[in-house]
Design a protein around this motif. Structure first.
Motif, PDB file in Angstrom:
ATOM      1  N   CYS A   1      32.628 -41.182  -0.151  1.00 43.62           N
ATOM      2  CA  CYS A   1      31.299 -41.737  -0.413  1.00 43.62           C
ATOM      3  C   CYS A   1      30.210 -40.761   0.035  1.00 43.62           C
ATOM      4  O   CYS A   1      29.208 -40.574  -0.666  1.00 43.62           O
ATOM      5  CB  CYS A   1      31.145 -43.074   0.301  1.00 43.62           C
ATOM      6  SG  CYS A   1      29.593 -43.919  -0.065  1.00 43.62           S
ATOM      7  N   THR A   2      30.411 -40.126   1.187  1.00 42.65           N
ATOM      8  CA  THR A   2      29.432 -39.157   1.677  1.00 42.65           C
ATOM      9  C   THR A   2      29.328 -37.968   0.729  1.00 42.65           C
ATOM     10  O   THR A   2      28.228 -37.518   0.381  1.00 42.65           O
ATOM     11  CB  THR A   2      29.817 -38.670   3.081  1.00 42.65           C
ATOM     12  OG1 THR A   2      29.877 -39.790   3.971  1.00 42.65           O
ATOM     13  CG2 THR A   2      28.810 -37.658   3.597  1.00 42.65           C
TER      14      THR A   2
ATOM     15  N   HIS B   1      16.241 -31.949  -0.153  1.00 38.10           N
ATOM     16  CA  HIS B   1      15.637 -33.240  -0.493  1.00 38.10           C
ATOM     17  C   HIS B   1      14.153 -33.256  -0.162  1.00 38.10           C
ATOM     18  O   HIS B   1      13.352 -33.765  -0.926  1.00 38.10           O
ATOM     19  CB  HIS B   1      16.361 -34.356   0.256  1.00 38.10           C
ATOM     20  CG  HIS B   1      17.785 -34.530  -0.181  1.00 38.10           C
ATOM     21  ND1 HIS B   1      18.571 -35.544   0.279  1.00 38.10           N
ATOM     22  CD2 HIS B   1      18.557 -33.822  -1.042  1.00 38.10           C
ATOM     23  CE1 HIS B   1      19.774 -35.445  -0.272  1.00 38.10           C
ATOM     24  NE2 HIS B   1      19.782 -34.402  -1.064  1.00 38.10           N
ATOM     25  N   ALA B   2      13.785 -32.675   0.982  1.00 34.39           N
ATOM     26  CA  ALA B   2      12.392 -32.719   1.408  1.00 34.39           C
ATOM     27  C   ALA B   2      11.482 -31.924   0.487  1.00 34.39           C
ATOM     28  O   ALA B   2      10.313 -32.247   0.320  1.00 34.39           O
ATOM     29  CB  ALA B   2      12.259 -32.191   2.833  1.00 34.39           C
ATOM     30  N   GLN B   3      12.006 -30.899  -0.170  1.00 33.55           N
ATOM     31  CA  GLN B   3      11.182 -30.072  -1.043  1.00 33.55           C
ATOM     32  C   GLN B   3      10.816 -30.788  -2.325  1.00 33.55           C
ATOM     33  O   GLN B   3      10.011 -30.287  -3.100  1.00 33.55           O
ATOM     34  CB  GLN B   3      11.920 -28.785  -1.388  1.00 33.55           C
ATOM     35  CG  GLN B   3      11.992 -27.806  -0.215  1.00 33.55           C
ATOM     36  CD  GLN B   3      12.866 -26.617  -0.512  1.00 33.55           C
ATOM     37  OE1 GLN B   3      13.421 -26.489  -1.606  1.00 33.55           O
ATOM     38  NE2 GLN B   3      12.996 -25.730   0.450  1.00 33.55           N
TER      39      GLN B   3
ATOM     40  N   THR C   1      21.331 -37.084   7.877  1.00 32.91           N
ATOM     41  CA  THR C   1      22.147 -35.926   7.535  1.00 32.91           C
ATOM     42  C   THR C   1      22.202 -34.924   8.690  1.00 32.91           C
ATOM     43  O   THR C   1      21.256 -34.797   9.472  1.00 32.91           O
ATOM     44  CB  THR C   1      21.600 -35.232   6.276  1.00 32.91           C
ATOM     45  OG1 THR C   1      22.420 -34.108   5.964  1.00 32.91           O
ATOM     46  CG2 THR C   1      20.189 -34.742   6.485  1.00 32.91           C
ATOM     47  N   TRP C   2      23.328 -34.213   8.758  1.00 34.75           N
ATOM     48  CA  TRP C   2      23.489 -33.192   9.798  1.00 34.75           C
ATOM     49  C   TRP C   2      23.117 -31.806   9.277  1.00 34.75           C
ATOM     50  O   TRP C   2      22.961 -30.868  10.040  1.00 34.75           O
ATOM     51  CB  TRP C   2      24.937 -33.151  10.288  1.00 34.75           C
ATOM     52  CG  TRP C   2      25.307 -34.324  11.134  1.00 34.75           C
ATOM     53  CD1 TRP C   2      25.863 -35.503  10.717  1.00 34.75           C
ATOM     54  CD2 TRP C   2      25.134 -34.458  12.548  1.00 34.75           C
ATOM     55  NE1 TRP C   2      26.045 -36.362  11.770  1.00 34.75           N
ATOM     56  CE2 TRP C   2      25.612 -35.737  12.917  1.00 34.75           C
ATOM     57  CE3 TRP C   2      24.630 -33.626  13.533  1.00 34.75           C
ATOM     58  CZ2 TRP C   2      25.585 -36.186  14.234  1.00 34.75           C
ATOM     59  CZ3 TRP C   2      24.607 -34.074  14.846  1.00 34.75           C
ATOM     60  CH2 TRP C   2      25.086 -35.340  15.187  1.00 34.75           C
ATOM     61  N   SER C   3      23.003 -31.645   7.992  1.00 39.36           N
ATOM     62  CA  SER C   3      22.847 -30.326   7.398  1.00 39.36           C
ATOM     63  C   SER C   3      21.382 -29.973   7.175  1.00 39.36           C
ATOM     64  O   SER C   3      20.637 -30.719   6.550  1.00 39.36           O
ATOM     65  CB  SER C   3      23.592 -30.263   6.051  1.00 39.36           C
ATOM     66  OG  SER C   3      23.260 -29.092   5.349  1.00 39.36           O
ATOM     67  N   GLU C   4      20.973 -28.818   7.664  1.00 35.97           N
ATOM     68  CA  GLU C   4      19.611 -28.342   7.448  1.00 35.97           C
ATOM     69  C   GLU C   4      19.360 -28.088   5.969  1.00 35.97           C
ATOM     70  O   GLU C   4      18.297 -28.430   5.437  1.00 35.97           O
ATOM     71  CB  GLU C   4      19.372 -27.057   8.244  1.00 35.97           C
ATOM     72  CG  GLU C   4      18.004 -26.439   8.011  1.00 35.97           C
ATOM     73  CD  GLU C   4      17.880 -25.068   8.639  1.00 35.97           C
ATOM     74  OE1 GLU C   4      16.779 -24.499   8.595  1.00 35.97           O
ATOM     75  OE2 GLU C   4      18.896 -24.566   9.165  1.00 35.97           O
ATOM     76  N   SER C   5      20.332 -27.493   5.278  1.00 37.41           N
ATOM     77  CA  SER C   5      20.137 -27.162   3.866  1.00 37.41           C
ATOM     78  C   SER C   5      19.988 -28.415   3.020  1.00 37.41           C
ATOM     79  O   SER C   5      19.175 -28.459   2.095  1.00 37.41           O
ATOM     80  CB  SER C   5      21.315 -26.324   3.354  1.00 37.41           C
ATOM     81  OG  SER C   5      22.532 -27.047   3.463  1.00 37.41           O
ATOM     82  N   GLN C   6      20.769 -29.458   3.322  1.00 35.79           N
ATOM     83  CA  GLN C   6      20.667 -30.700   2.561  1.00 35.79           C
ATOM     84  C   GLN C   6      19.332 -31.385   2.807  1.00 35.79           C
ATOM     85  O   GLN C   6      18.700 -31.905   1.887  1.00 35.79           O
ATOM     86  CB  GLN C   6      21.823 -31.625   2.922  1.00 35.79           C
ATOM     87  CG  GLN C   6      23.164 -31.141   2.409  1.00 35.79           C
ATOM     88  CD  GLN C   6      24.325 -31.891   3.050  1.00 35.79           C
ATOM     89  OE1 GLN C   6      24.185 -32.491   4.114  1.00 35.79           O
ATOM     90  NE2 GLN C   6      25.480 -31.849   2.410  1.00 35.79           N
TER      91      GLN C   6
ATOM     92  N   LYS D   1      16.786 -37.592  12.114  1.00 36.16           N
ATOM     93  CA  LYS D   1      17.384 -37.991  13.386  1.00 36.16           C
ATOM     94  C   LYS D   1      18.196 -36.869  14.015  1.00 36.16           C
ATOM     95  O   LYS D   1      18.154 -36.650  15.229  1.00 36.16           O
ATOM     96  CB  LYS D   1      18.277 -39.219  13.168  1.00 36.16           C
ATOM     97  CG  LYS D   1      18.976 -39.711  14.433  1.00 36.16           C
ATOM     98  CD  LYS D   1      19.814 -40.935  14.144  1.00 36.16           C
ATOM     99  CE  LYS D   1      20.490 -41.457  15.416  1.00 36.16           C
ATOM    100  NZ  LYS D   1      21.420 -40.479  15.991  1.00 36.16           N
ATOM    101  N   ASN D   2      18.967 -36.158  13.213  1.00 36.90           N
ATOM    102  CA  ASN D   2      19.877 -35.154  13.735  1.00 36.90           C
ATOM    103  C   ASN D   2      19.301 -33.742  13.689  1.00 36.90           C
ATOM    104  O   ASN D   2      20.037 -32.764  13.708  1.00 36.90           O
ATOM    105  CB  ASN D   2      21.193 -35.198  12.955  1.00 36.90           C
ATOM    106  CG  ASN D   2      21.915 -36.516  13.155  1.00 36.90           C
ATOM    107  OD1 ASN D   2      21.998 -37.013  14.272  1.00 36.90           O
ATOM    108  ND2 ASN D   2      22.426 -37.090  12.084  1.00 36.90           N
ATOM    109  N   CYS D   3      17.980 -33.645  13.644  1.00 37.73           N
ATOM    110  CA  CYS D   3      17.325 -32.337  13.651  1.00 37.73           C
ATOM    111  C   CYS D   3      17.456 -31.689  15.029  1.00 37.73           C
ATOM    112  O   CYS D   3      17.226 -32.333  16.055  1.00 37.73           O
ATOM    113  CB  CYS D   3      15.856 -32.487  13.275  1.00 37.73           C
ATOM    114  SG  CYS D   3      14.907 -30.952  13.312  1.00 37.73           S
ATOM    115  N   SER D   4      17.806 -30.425  15.043  1.00 33.52           N
ATOM    116  CA  SER D   4      17.878 -29.688  16.300  1.00 33.52           C
ATOM    117  C   SER D   4      16.499 -29.621  16.942  1.00 33.52           C
ATOM    118  O   SER D   4      15.482 -29.501  16.256  1.00 33.52           O
ATOM    119  CB  SER D   4      18.397 -28.262  16.040  1.00 33.52           C
ATOM    120  OG  SER D   4      18.215 -27.450  17.168  1.00 33.52           O
ATOM    121  N   PHE D   5      16.459 -29.706  18.269  1.00 33.54           N
ATOM    122  CA  PHE D   5      15.174 -29.666  18.979  1.00 33.54           C
ATOM    123  C   PHE D   5      14.411 -28.378  18.659  1.00 33.54           C
ATOM    124  O   PHE D   5      13.184 -28.390  18.537  1.00 33.54           O
ATOM    125  CB  PHE D   5      15.406 -29.779  20.486  1.00 33.54           C
ATOM    126  CG  PHE D   5      14.134 -29.791  21.290  1.00 33.54           C
ATOM    127  CD1 PHE D   5      13.395 -30.960  21.422  1.00 33.54           C
ATOM    128  CD2 PHE D   5      13.670 -28.626  21.895  1.00 33.54           C
ATOM    129  CE1 PHE D   5      12.206 -30.975  22.156  1.00 33.54           C
ATOM    130  CE2 PHE D   5      12.486 -28.637  22.636  1.00 33.54           C
ATOM    131  CZ  PHE D   5      11.759 -29.810  22.758  1.00 33.54           C
TER     132      PHE D   5
END
Length: 260
Positions: free
Chosen positions: A89-90, A255-257, A246-251, A144-148
């Motif tokens: 599903c993911t 989406h944000a773009q 999501t855990w992935s920066e690229s993903q 949520k899972n963005c690195s500080f």
């Protein structure tokens, strides 16, 4: 297949009205999306495994992805109704989002054409704002899972592609005269969150006279359209009301773009 019996057969259990309520769109639009993503990526086509068993159909995969987006259902909940594992599903959700962006961006995420500009200007002129291109607004979508260490990079309106184009002077050409000055760029209705740029027409806070109060009333009424649009989007797609998981920066960047 129970999903077909419930929603997609000619004699489906649920009515078109119920389909729209559950899927947040009518069946014709949903099937258009299913066909579009299936033609783009054969991942969405049903395939046989080495034992001869058929895998999930394009309708099953798109339904699983849409339930994550519309109801913010966790991937492991697809196992209850669709018998789909969390990992599948993911994977389906990310492939679905990428396919949607690739297939439909040329129609729905493209820059304005000359005919678009003419239509928008005519419509806004009838509402009392000539040479106004559109209303523009911003909605924060947390990660949520963005690195500080990355948090400062992914905050603020500077991440918006619309704002980035405006900052570089890349706005549609609209020639007009106002107060004795010649202009070659159209305006956007905006609120106080945006910088003091000439292309942003904001309301007047605490108007000091009747003329300013009149302008503020009309500006705020016209600008409510985009705010209401965000309200509709949040109602139909619950995932944008909550922090992205999501855990992935690229993903996340992909989406944000494309949010505007």
């Amino acid at each position: 297949m129970l999903l077909d019996v419930d929603y997609f057969n000619d004699d489906a259990t649920h009515s078109p009205k119920e389909f729209r309520r559950r899927f947040k769109m009518n069946k014709e639009l949903f099937l258009k999306i299913v066909y579009g993503v299936s033609e783009y990526d054969d991942y969405f086509m049903a395939k046989q495994d080495c034992t001869g068993l058929w895998g999930f159909t394009s309708i099953q995969k798109c339904t699983a992805a849409m339930r994550c987006l519309t109801y913010r259902a966790l991937p492991d909940t697809a196992n209850d109704y669709l018998r789909m594992t969390e990992s599948t599903c993911t994977e389906t959700l990310y492939k679905f989002c990428q396919a949607i962006i690739t297939v439909f961006s040329k129609d729905y995420l493209r820059p304005l054409r000359a005919d678009d500009i003419a239509r928008i200007l005519q419509k806004n002129a009838a509402r009392g704002f000539s040479e106004i291109l559109r209303s523009i607004d911003y909605m924060h979508w947390g990660w949520k899972n963005c690195s500080f260490a990355w948090q400062g990079i992914y905050k603020g309106i500077l991440r918006s592609p619309v704002f980035a184009r405006l900052a570089e002077g890349q706005a549609p050409d609209v020639n007009f005269e106002a107060n004795g000055h010649e202009y070659n760029k159209g305006y956007y209705l905006a609120d106080d969150i945006y910088p003091r740029y000439a292309t942003f027409v904001k309301t007047i806070q605490s108007p000091a006279n009747e003329m300013n109060a009149y302008f503020a009333t009309w500006q705020e009424a016209a600008h409510k359209n985009v705010e209401r649009s965000f309200g509709v989007l949040q109602q139909r797609f619950a995932f944008i009301r909550y922090t992205a998981l999501t855990w992935s920066e690229s993903q996340m960047c992909d989406h944000a773009q494309h949010d505007h």
